[in-house]
Design a protein around this motif. Structure first.
Motif, PDB file in Angstrom:
ATOM      1  N   ALA A  19       0.830  -1.200   0.000  1.00  0.00           N
ATOM      2  CA  ALA A  19       0.000   0.000   0.000  1.00  0.00           C
ATOM      3  C   ALA A  19       0.866   1.252   0.000  1.00  0.00           C
ATOM      4  O   ALA A  19       0.601   2.221  -0.739  1.00  0.00           O
ATOM      5  CB  ALA A  19      -0.924  -0.008   1.214  1.00  0.00           C
ATOM      6  N   ARG A  20       1.902   1.236   0.803  1.00  0.00           N
ATOM      7  CA  ARG A  20       2.800   2.395   0.893  1.00  0.00           C
ATOM      8  C   ARG A  20       3.466   2.665  -0.464  1.00  0.00           C
ATOM      9  O   ARG A  20       3.571   3.806  -0.898  1.00  0.00           O
ATOM     10  CB  ARG A  20       3.848   2.140   1.961  1.00  0.00           C
ATOM     11  CG  ARG A  20       4.725   3.328   2.290  1.00  0.00           C
ATOM     12  CD  ARG A  20       5.840   2.907   3.227  1.00  0.00           C
ATOM     13  NE  ARG A  20       5.324   2.314   4.447  1.00  0.00           N
ATOM     14  CZ  ARG A  20       5.815   1.211   5.018  1.00  0.00           C
ATOM     15  NH1 ARG A  20       6.826   0.564   4.456  1.00  0.00           N
ATOM     16  NH2 ARG A  20       5.301   0.764   6.134  1.00  0.00           N
ATOM     17  N   MET A  21       3.906   1.595  -1.141  1.00  0.00           N
ATOM     18  CA  MET A  21       4.597   1.773  -2.423  1.00  0.00           C
ATOM     19  C   MET A  21       3.646   2.223  -3.527  1.00  0.00           C
ATOM     20  O   MET A  21       4.003   3.058  -4.360  1.00  0.00           O
ATOM     21  CB  MET A  21       5.299   0.476  -2.816  1.00  0.00           C
ATOM     22  CG  MET A  21       6.529   0.194  -1.994  1.00  0.00           C
ATOM     23  SD  MET A  21       7.475  -1.211  -2.651  1.00  0.00           S
ATOM     24  CE  MET A  21       8.796  -1.282  -1.429  1.00  0.00           C
ATOM     25  N   PHE A  22       2.438   1.696  -3.547  1.00  0.00           N
ATOM     26  CA  PHE A  22       1.476   2.167  -4.541  1.00  0.00           C
ATOM     27  C   PHE A  22       1.147   3.639  -4.296  1.00  0.00           C
ATOM     28  O   PHE A  22       1.008   4.426  -5.243  1.00  0.00           O
ATOM     29  CB  PHE A  22       0.199   1.328  -4.501  1.00  0.00           C
ATOM     30  CG  PHE A  22       0.197   0.168  -5.451  1.00  0.00           C
ATOM     31  CD1 PHE A  22       0.259   0.361  -6.820  1.00  0.00           C
ATOM     32  CD2 PHE A  22       0.109  -1.142  -4.974  1.00  0.00           C
ATOM     33  CE1 PHE A  22       0.246  -0.709  -7.706  1.00  0.00           C
ATOM     34  CE2 PHE A  22       0.104  -2.225  -5.852  1.00  0.00           C
ATOM     35  CZ  PHE A  22       0.166  -2.011  -7.219  1.00  0.00           C
ATOM     36  N   GLY A  23       1.007   4.025  -3.030  1.00  0.00           N
ATOM     37  CA  GLY A  23       0.742   5.422  -2.713  1.00  0.00           C
ATOM     38  C   GLY A  23       1.864   6.324  -3.162  1.00  0.00           C
ATOM     39  O   GLY A  23       1.626   7.424  -3.687  1.00  0.00           O
ATOM     40  N   ALA A  24       3.104   5.865  -2.983  1.00  0.00           N
ATOM     41  CA  ALA A  24       4.259   6.656  -3.411  1.00  0.00           C
ATOM     42  C   ALA A  24       4.263   6.853  -4.922  1.00  0.00           C
ATOM     43  O   ALA A  24       4.831   7.834  -5.422  1.00  0.00           O
ATOM     44  CB  ALA A  24       5.544   5.978  -2.961  1.00  0.00           C
ATOM     45  N   GLY A  35      -8.775  -5.095  11.571  1.00  0.00           N
ATOM     46  CA  GLY A  35      -8.457  -4.170  12.657  1.00  0.00           C
ATOM     47  C   GLY A  35      -8.562  -2.725  12.216  1.00  0.00           C
ATOM     48  O   GLY A  35      -8.755  -2.429  11.031  1.00  0.00           O
ATOM     49  N   TRP A  36      -8.425  -1.802  13.166  1.00  0.00           N
ATOM     50  CA  TRP A  36      -8.546  -0.404  12.819  1.00  0.00           C
ATOM     51  C   TRP A  36      -7.238   0.359  12.955  1.00  0.00           C
ATOM     52  O   TRP A  36      -6.919   1.214  12.121  1.00  0.00           O
ATOM     53  CB  TRP A  36      -9.610   0.278  13.669  1.00  0.00           C
ATOM     54  CG  TRP A  36      -9.797   1.708  13.269  1.00  0.00           C
ATOM     55  CD1 TRP A  36      -9.511   2.832  13.993  1.00  0.00           C
ATOM     56  CD2 TRP A  36     -10.296   2.181  12.013  1.00  0.00           C
ATOM     57  NE1 TRP A  36      -9.793   3.971  13.271  1.00  0.00           N
ATOM     58  CE2 TRP A  36     -10.289   3.597  12.045  1.00  0.00           C
ATOM     59  CE3 TRP A  36     -10.743   1.547  10.853  1.00  0.00           C
ATOM     60  CZ2 TRP A  36     -10.708   4.389  10.968  1.00  0.00           C
ATOM     61  CZ3 TRP A  36     -11.160   2.329   9.784  1.00  0.00           C
ATOM     62  CH2 TRP A  36     -11.145   3.726   9.851  1.00  0.00           C
ATOM     63  N   ALA A  37      -6.446   0.081  13.978  1.00  0.00           N
ATOM     64  CA  ALA A  37      -5.216   0.853  14.205  1.00  0.00           C
ATOM     65  C   ALA A  37      -4.262   0.740  13.024  1.00  0.00           C
ATOM     66  O   ALA A  37      -3.737   1.740  12.530  1.00  0.00           O
ATOM     67  CB  ALA A  37      -4.539   0.384  15.490  1.00  0.00           C
ATOM     68  N   GLY A  38      -4.022  -0.488  12.553  1.00  0.00           N
ATOM     69  CA  GLY A  38      -3.130  -0.688  11.419  1.00  0.00           C
ATOM     70  C   GLY A  38      -3.685  -0.106  10.135  1.00  0.00           C
ATOM     71  O   GLY A  38      -2.951   0.461   9.318  1.00  0.00           O
ATOM     72  N   LEU A  39      -4.992  -0.244   9.942  1.00  0.00           N
ATOM     73  CA  LEU A  39      -5.627   0.302   8.742  1.00  0.00           C
ATOM     74  C   LEU A  39      -5.467   1.819   8.675  1.00  0.00           C
ATOM     75  O   LEU A  39      -5.108   2.381   7.642  1.00  0.00           O
ATOM     76  CB  LEU A  39      -7.119  -0.043   8.746  1.00  0.00           C
ATOM     77  CG  LEU A  39      -7.609  -1.212   7.906  1.00  0.00           C
ATOM     78  CD1 LEU A  39      -9.121  -1.323   8.000  1.00  0.00           C
ATOM     79  CD2 LEU A  39      -7.176  -1.091   6.460  1.00  0.00           C
ATOM     80  N   GLN A  40      -5.754   2.474   9.784  1.00  0.00           N
ATOM     81  CA  GLN A  40      -5.664   3.928   9.799  1.00  0.00           C
ATOM     82  C   GLN A  40      -4.230   4.399   9.604  1.00  0.00           C
ATOM     83  O   GLN A  40      -3.972   5.378   8.889  1.00  0.00           O
ATOM     84  CB  GLN A  40      -6.217   4.475  11.118  1.00  0.00           C
ATOM     85  CG  GLN A  40      -6.382   5.985  11.121  1.00  0.00           C
ATOM     86  CD  GLN A  40      -7.291   6.471  10.003  1.00  0.00           C
ATOM     87  OE1 GLN A  40      -8.455   6.090   9.927  1.00  0.00           O
ATOM     88  NE2 GLN A  40      -6.757   7.318   9.121  1.00  0.00           N
ATOM     89  N   ALA A  41      -3.281   3.696  10.224  1.00  0.00           N
ATOM     90  CA  ALA A  41      -1.875   4.056  10.063  1.00  0.00           C
ATOM     91  C   ALA A  41      -1.428   3.854   8.617  1.00  0.00           C
ATOM     92  O   ALA A  41      -0.676   4.672   8.061  1.00  0.00           O
ATOM     93  CB  ALA A  41      -1.010   3.229  11.006  1.00  0.00           C
ATOM     94  N   ALA A  42      -1.893   2.775   7.992  1.00  0.00           N
ATOM     95  CA  ALA A  42      -1.550   2.525   6.589  1.00  0.00           C
ATOM     96  C   ALA A  42      -2.142   3.602   5.693  1.00  0.00           C
ATOM     97  O   ALA A  42      -1.499   4.082   4.757  1.00  0.00           O
ATOM     98  CB  ALA A  42      -2.048   1.146   6.165  1.00  0.00           C
ATOM     99  N   ALA A  43      -3.376   4.000   5.977  1.00  0.00           N
ATOM    100  CA  ALA A  43      -4.015   5.064   5.199  1.00  0.00           C
ATOM    101  C   ALA A  43      -3.249   6.378   5.345  1.00  0.00           C
ATOM    102  O   ALA A  43      -3.067   7.117   4.365  1.00  0.00           O
ATOM    103  CB  ALA A  43      -5.462   5.238   5.642  1.00  0.00           C
ATOM    104  N   ASP A  44      -2.796   6.671   6.549  1.00  0.00           N
ATOM    105  CA  ASP A  44      -2.015   7.892   6.780  1.00  0.00           C
ATOM    106  C   ASP A  44      -0.732   7.870   5.947  1.00  0.00           C
ATOM    107  O   ASP A  44      -0.331   8.905   5.384  1.00  0.00           O
ATOM    108  CB  ASP A  44      -1.669   8.023   8.264  1.00  0.00           C
ATOM    109  CG  ASP A  44      -2.896   8.335   9.123  1.00  0.00           C
ATOM    110  OD1 ASP A  44      -3.923   8.746   8.563  1.00  0.00           O
ATOM    111  OD2 ASP A  44      -2.815   8.141  10.354  1.00  0.00           O
TER     112      ASP A  44
END
Length: 348
Positions: A19-24, A35-44
């Motif tokens: 996800a991080r690389m596609f966003g870049a 889960g929510w914590a990891g999802l939100q951090a990944a979205a950020d």
């Protein structure tokens, strides 16, 4: 125009790094996990690169939840161009110590989760005659190991399912593609939160690679999906070749070494219950990130990645291994007479 990418299992490990690389790259990314914590951090992390992110809580074992997530992704981000199936769960234990409901749960997430994701993707891609599905596979989908029978069985099933879908797409002359990226041991949080009945902490069998190595391979496969599968890491290719050439020998080797090599003595596991039924990052402040606890031994690069971009070399290696295995079987069937050379011993 930015790509729209959907990634399951996006809150940690390979999915998170992907996800991080596609966003870049500027892609808009819909992230699916329980889960929510990891999802939100990944979205950020995706949004920090300037791209759009859409975190979606869903259990991939439930096809209705996956379908709703796909609807939400297209409504918010536009038509889906790439769908990456990466979500999984597992139980580390001998087969006889895994309960039937645990086995079913691993299968529902790790195999049927890929089926559900692929169905949601193709429902949208096939009518448009455009799109790519990337399955995050494993060397263990070709060669099983002890203590991971549920996971290995599910990954074998993913390979068989994907091959069937690929032939159906070809039959209809579709320009939609589906491919598998076969992964080596990767340093992800799974080894800390997997359900385990082992005496010591589960560990990946060396050599171990960082999630970014796997993520680069996923992006490469999404860019060039015409190959049916990619192999990441020399260990993955070696495992596939060894299993073709001498599966019985590999059986004996893994029976002797496979139990100890998958455990780290002296390291305490956070929980033995794991994330089988409930996400490990449901509460605030429980984000695990992409990496596991084995950073000190994980490789950030894979020289074999260059080989993965050379289809002729990979095909040649596999064809050679298959020919060698066929010669070995024929030689064994004939029975070795005194002074008779094995196929690999013959000159010329």
């Amino acid at each position: 125009m930015a790509l729209t990418v959907v990634i399951t299992g996006a809150s940690a490990g390979i999915g998170r790094a992907t996800a991080r690389m596609f966003g870049a790259r500027g892609a808009d990314v819909a992230l699916i996990a329980r889960g929510w914590a990891g999802l939100q951090a990944a979205a950020d992390e995706v949004e920090e690169s300037g791209a759009r992110a859409l975190p979606l809580r869903a259990d991939v074992a439930d096809h209705r939840q996956v379908e709703h997530a796909a609807e939400a992704a297209e409504e918010a981000l536009g038509p889906i161009d790439v769908w990456v199936n990466s979500a999984f769960t597992s139980v580390f234990a001998p087969f006889t110590e895994i309960e039937p409901d645990e086995y079913a749960r691993v299968t529902d997430v790790t195999y049927l989760g890929f089926v559900n994701g692929t169905r949601a993707a193709l429902k949208r891609m096939v009518p448009r005659d455009h799109g790519t599905v990337v399955q995050v596979g494993s060397a263990l989908g070709d060669r099983s190991v002890p203590l991971q029978s549920a996971y290995c069985g599910a990954k074998h099933a993913v390979n068989g399912f994907t091959s069937s879908i690929r032939t159906e797409l070809r039959h209809r002359r579709s320009r939609v593609h589906i491919t598998v990226v076969q992964m080596p041991a990767v340093n992800t949080p799974q080894f800390s939160w997997v359900r385990s009945r082992l005496p010591d902490h589960p560990q990946p069998v060396p050599p171990v690679y960082q999630p970014e190595v796997a993520a680069r391979a996923v992006l490469h496969a999404a860019d060039r999906p015409r190959r049916k599968q990619y192999y990441v890491g020399a260990s993955t290719l070696a495992t596939v070749l060894a299993n073709k050439a001498a599966p019985a020998l590999l059986d004996r080797y893994l029976a002797r070494t496979g139990f100890d090599s998958q455990q780290e003595r002296g390291l305490r596991q956070e929980t033995r219950e794991g994330n089988l039924w409930h996400p490990a990052d449901a509460a605030p402040g429980t984000d695990h990130g992409a990496h596991g606890v084995f950073d000190d031994r994980a490789h950030a690069r894979s020289p074999q990645a260059a080989l993965a971009r050379r289809p002729a070399l990979v095909s040649g290696a596999l064809a050679g291994a298959a020919a060698g295995a066929a010669g070995l079987v024929a030689w064994r069937r004939r029975g070795r007479r005194p002074g008779t050379a094995a196929p690999w011993e013959r000159a010329g």
